[in-house]
Design an enzyme around this catalytic site. Structure first.
Site, short mmCIF file in Angstrom:
data_model
loop_
_atom_site.label_atom_id
_atom_site.label_comp_id
_atom_site.label_asym_id
_atom_site.label_seq_id
_atom_site.Cartn_x
_atom_site.Cartn_y
_atom_site.Cartn_z
N ASP A 11 -2.32 1.77 -4.72
CA ASP A 11 -2.23 3.05 -3.80
C ASP A 11 -3.17 3.97 -4.14
O ASP A 11 -3.70 4.14 -5.26
CB ASP A 11 -0.79 3.51 -4.13
N ASP A 13 -3.02 7.62 -2.32
CA ASP A 13 -2.41 9.22 -2.49
C ASP A 13 -1.29 9.45 -3.56
O ASP A 13 -0.36 8.58 -3.54
CB ASP A 13 -1.64 9.62 -1.09
#
Ligand code: XBP
Ligand code: MG
Length: 259
Positions: A11, A13
């Site tokens: 991932d 953010d």
């Protein structure tokens, strides 16, 4: 039968970098100003808005749940795509100043994973432009090619917490969930990765520290460095003090058969 670990799925953010409070939030506010909207997302309000992933979806949610109808322009649905483009421009400009570094351990782990021949992918709800900007201004432009798949933004119909973006990535890499491990930071993120049957390593941040991570392989405050120990926030802490490929493999092994 146990599947050897082959790929690391990151991932972006909150996991690779703390982009939300001082990056995305600031860029949204700059876009609102540019459009003459008297909207402002405080650090606290933004925490509530993070319940919805995706910038366009988040703005729509804000107009529906936080504003009176009189505060919302009639043309809001037509306005949102342009507003989001403006936000992306402000965000990438901000990243180009080097304002947002990678979190502890991220660069070290990526380098080690590459040396050891693990395959890498990015799995995010943010736009491809934003991923390119973050990678370019942290690891260098060449790092974009280190990731075999960059699955981002509107590439799938349903964003996290739906598992679509992870399902898409596994399919594109021709791998099963048992051959991969995911790195996430939020409850929407882990719902998505676990929904795709992936074992998931979680590094929390200020916005996600109270989220439910009961499905995680391990929960850490950050990945740690040799001279900066992580704190383990889940049960059964390992003997090591930072996340390296050996520990990732160990967690992957332990997770086999659990999902
Ligand atoms: C990240 C997000 C993103 C950004 C905004 O979620 O929710 O929506 O806040 O990005 P995750 P865009 O880390 O789970 O992928 O404005 O580019 O959509
Ligand atoms: Mg995240």
């Amino acid at each position: 039968m146990n599947s050897p670990l082959q790929a690391f799925l990151f991932d972006v953010d909150g996991t690779m970098a703390d982009t939300e409070r001082d990056g995305h939030r600031v860029a949204f506010n700059r876009a609102f100003e540019e459009y003459g909207l008297e909207w402002h997302w405080s650090v606290e309000t933004y925490g509530e808005l993070l319940a919805v992933t995706g910038g366009k979806e988040r703005m729509k949610f804000y107009t529906e749940k936080f504003l009176q109808p009189a505060q919302v322009p009639d043309s809001i649905d037509q306005l949102i795509p342009g507003l989001h483009q403006s936000k992306t421009r402000h965000y990438t400009e901000l990243l180009s100043t080097g304002a947002i570094p990678l979190r502890p351990g991220v660069e070290r782990l990526i380098n080690e994973a590459r040396e050891r021949g693990f395959r890498l992918a990015i799995v995010t709800t943010t736009t491809p432009e934003n991923v390119t900007a973050l990678l370019t201004h942290t690891l260098g432009a060449e790092s974009i090619d280190w990731f075999e798949v960059i699955a981002a933004g509107d590439i799938v119909p349903a964003k996290k917490p739906a598992s679509d973006i992870y399902d898409f990535t596994l399919k594109a890499m021709k791998l099963n969930a048992t051959q991969c491990i995911a790195f996430e930071d939020s409850s929407n993120g882990i719902k998505s990765s676990v929904g795709a049957n992936l074992n998931t390593i979680v590094t929390i941040n200020d916005y996600t520290k109270d989220d439910d991570f009961s499905a995680a392989s391990i929960v850490l405050d950050h990945m740690g460095e040799p001279d900066q120990a992580f704190t383990v926030l889940s049960d059964n802490p390992p003997e090591t003090t930072f996340l390296d490929c050996d520990l990732v493999e160990q967690l992957h092994q332990q997770g086999q058969g659990k999902r």
